[in-house]
Scaffold this motif. Sequence first.
Motif: not given
Length: 214
Positions: A146-160
Amino acid sequence: RHDDGTRHKLRAIESERFGKGIHGDMDCVACHKEIVDSRAPHRKTATAKPDCVTCHTGIWEAVTKQGLTREKSRLGVVVQNIEAYRESYHARPSADDETRPNASCDNCHDSHYFDVPPRGTAKRTDWHLTIPKVCGEQCHTDQLETFAESVHGTEIMAKGNPKAATCTDCHTTHEIANTSKDATKLLIVENCGGCHLENYATYSDTYHGQVARL
């Protein structure tokens, strides 16, 4: 060997990586006091298993008696974290196995390689970005998805992006509370507001914000 005659699954320790960790200058038997001989596969007692809490609190007591608390201030922070952990949800007995807690120190901190980099360094940023994997892959797999698909998760896990919120920004690191409790729910606004200052200011002036404060 186990009681049924099968062998324990031994974990290979990378000596170079271990040497770079906070425990790198310690001997194995400083923690593994259950080992009672010097020849593999080693005889062990059942009463002296490695215990992070007992070890660190014991060292802090010795440091306090020696009057070295200022020089060893970082150890004092560790002891404060231990006290916070003892009151946390992680320290409670697991519903699946009441002989162990929901999470122990080495579930989050690799006891052999543990080394939190100094604040403000590139290594600290890299370490910070691994937090969702530490929490999610070991225990909270559904929440990680769920986190990975959220705004926060995208910023952390996908964009670093290290400025985005990760698990510990909302749940803290050692004072993990039961999220169903009223006290935890009431902290949500304050936790979010620590990053979203403008939104927090305007929300605080609304009817809902005022009721939440009360």
